[in-house]
Design a protein around this motif. Structure first.
Motif, mmCIF file in Angstrom:
data_model
loop_
_atom_site.group_PDB
_atom_site.id
_atom_site.type_symbol
_atom_site.label_atom_id
_atom_site.label_comp_id
_atom_site.label_asym_id
_atom_site.label_seq_id
_atom_site.Cartn_x
_atom_site.Cartn_y
_atom_site.Cartn_z
ATOM 1 N N ARG A 3 1.351 -72.180 -14.921
ATOM 2 C CA ARG A 3 2.216 -73.242 -14.408
ATOM 3 C C ARG A 3 2.234 -74.423 -15.371
ATOM 4 N NH1 ARG A 3 2.214 -72.203 -8.728
ATOM 5 N NH2 ARG A 3 0.574 -70.717 -8.199
ATOM 6 N N PRO A 4 3.352 -75.124 -15.465
ATOM 7 C CA PRO A 4 3.351 -76.383 -16.210
ATOM 8 C C PRO A 4 2.490 -77.385 -15.456
ATOM 9 C CG PRO A 4 5.588 -75.642 -15.719
ATOM 10 C CD PRO A 4 4.676 -74.790 -14.925
ATOM 11 N N VAL A 5 1.985 -78.368 -16.178
ATOM 12 C CA VAL A 5 1.172 -79.415 -15.564
ATOM 13 C C VAL A 5 1.885 -80.743 -15.749
ATOM 14 C CG1 VAL A 5 -1.041 -80.604 -15.573
ATOM 15 C CG2 VAL A 5 -0.948 -78.124 -15.978
ATOM 16 N N GLU A 6 2.289 -81.344 -14.634
ATOM 17 C CA GLU A 6 2.993 -82.619 -14.663
ATOM 18 C C GLU A 6 2.011 -83.765 -14.420
ATOM 19 O OE1 GLU A 6 5.665 -79.458 -12.712
ATOM 20 O OE2 GLU A 6 3.639 -80.224 -12.353
ATOM 21 N N SER A 7 2.299 -84.906 -15.041
ATOM 22 C CA SER A 7 1.460 -86.094 -14.859
ATOM 23 C C SER A 7 2.290 -87.336 -15.114
ATOM 24 C CB SER A 7 0.250 -86.052 -15.799
ATOM 25 O OG SER A 7 0.669 -86.059 -17.150
ATOM 26 N N GLY A 8 1.728 -88.493 -14.788
ATOM 27 C CA GLY A 8 2.368 -89.758 -15.109
ATOM 28 C C GLY A 8 3.027 -90.459 -13.939
ATOM 29 N N GLY A 9 3.046 -89.825 -12.784
ATOM 30 C CA GLY A 9 3.646 -90.460 -11.626
ATOM 31 C C GLY A 9 2.808 -91.610 -11.122
ATOM 32 N N GLY A 10 3.333 -92.315 -10.138
ATOM 33 C CA GLY A 10 2.597 -93.439 -9.574
ATOM 34 C C GLY A 10 3.482 -94.212 -8.629
ATOM 35 N N MET A 11 2.996 -95.388 -8.269
ATOM 36 C CA MET A 11 3.722 -96.265 -7.365
ATOM 37 C C MET A 11 4.153 -97.500 -8.140
ATOM 38 S SD MET A 11 2.462 -97.827 -3.732
ATOM 39 C CE MET A 11 2.234 -96.206 -3.062
ATOM 40 N N VAL A 12 5.442 -97.786 -8.100
ATOM 41 C CA VAL A 12 5.963 -98.951 -8.806
ATOM 42 C C VAL A 12 6.956 -99.672 -7.917
ATOM 43 C CG1 VAL A 12 5.695 -97.944 -11.099
ATOM 44 C CG2 VAL A 12 7.844 -97.644 -9.885
ATOM 45 N N GLN A 13 7.222 -100.906 -8.246
ATOM 46 C CA GLN A 13 8.254 -101.652 -7.543
ATOM 47 C C GLN A 13 9.622 -101.318 -8.145
ATOM 48 O OE1 GLN A 13 7.402 -105.857 -7.493
ATOM 49 N NE2 GLN A 13 6.038 -105.630 -5.734
ATOM 50 N N ALA A 14 10.639 -101.512 -7.351
ATOM 51 C CA ALA A 14 12.003 -101.286 -7.837
ATOM 52 C C ALA A 14 12.224 -102.094 -9.120
ATOM 53 C CB ALA A 14 13.010 -101.698 -6.767
ATOM 54 N N GLY A 15 12.884 -101.450 -10.089
ATOM 55 C CA GLY A 15 13.096 -102.078 -11.389
ATOM 56 C C GLY A 15 12.047 -101.708 -12.423
ATOM 57 N N GLY A 16 10.973 -101.093 -11.971
ATOM 58 C CA GLY A 16 9.891 -100.735 -12.879
ATOM 59 C C GLY A 16 10.166 -99.446 -13.640
ATOM 60 N N SER A 17 9.171 -99.038 -14.439
ATOM 61 C CA SER A 17 9.312 -97.860 -15.296
ATOM 62 C C SER A 17 8.096 -96.953 -15.172
ATOM 63 C CB SER A 17 9.457 -98.290 -16.763
ATOM 64 O OG SER A 17 10.618 -99.050 -16.966
ATOM 65 N N LEU A 18 8.322 -95.684 -15.413
ATOM 66 C CA LEU A 18 7.260 -94.697 -15.511
ATOM 67 C C LEU A 18 7.636 -93.696 -16.583
ATOM 68 C CD1 LEU A 18 6.472 -93.885 -11.760
ATOM 69 C CD2 LEU A 18 4.929 -95.012 -13.362
#
Length: 129
Positions: A3-18
Motif C-alpha cells: 500500500r502507499p503510505v500517506e502523511s502530512g495531514g493535520g488540522m488547520v484554520q481556513a486559509g491555511g496550507s498543508l
C-alpha cells in the motif's frame, strides 16, 4: 503489492496550507516512473473522489473545486507524490489517499485533513415582544 503510505495531514484554520506526501516504496522505480498517480479525498458519508492527478510526463489535472489552490507533484527518484494544499476551505475536510490512476494498489490508511471555519458557533439572540 504494498500500500502507499500517506502523511502530512493535520488540522488547520481556513486559509491555511498543508503538504501531503505519498510514499510508494514498495514499487520498483521502473514501474513507478511511467505510472500516472492521483490524490483522492473522501469526506464522511461520501464516496472517494479524485482531486488531482499527474502523469508520467508531469501533466497535471485538478478537480474544479481545487483548481488554483492545490498542486500535485512527483519525485521519481524517491518514488513519492506530493499534494500542496493552499487556501484551504472547511469543505476540503476529508481523508486524503494516493493511488495510481487505475487504482491498482491496495488503498492505504490515508491522512486526515481537517479545516476549521474562521467563524465561531455564534450566539443566539431572541427578543420577545
Amino acid at each position: 503489492q504494498r500500500r502507499p503510505v500517506e502523511s502530512g495531514g493535520g488540522m488547520v484554520q481556513a486559509g491555511g496550507s498543508l503538504r501531503l506526501s505519498c510514499a510508494a516504496s514498495g514499487m520498483i522505480t521502473s514501474t513507478f516512473n511511467p505510472t500516472d498517480w492521483g490524490w483522492y479525498s473522501q469526506a464522511p458519508g461520501n464516496q472517494r473522489k479524485l482531486v488531482a492527478s499527474i502523469d508520467a510526463t508531469r501533466n497535471t489535472n485538478y478537480a474544479d473545486s481545487v483548481k488554483g489552490r492545490f498542486t500535485i507533484s512527483r519525485d521519481n527518484a524517491h518514488k513519492k507524490v506530493y499534494l500542496q494544499m493552499n487556501s484551504l476551505k472547511p469543505e476540503d475536510t476529508a481523508v486524503y489517499y494516493c493511488n495510481t490512476l487505475k487504482e491498482s494498489l491496495p488503498w492505504g490508511q490515508g491522512t486526515q485533513v481537517t479545516v476549521s471555519s474562521p467563524w465561531g458557533q455564534g450566539t443566539q439572540v431572541t427578543v420577545s415582544p
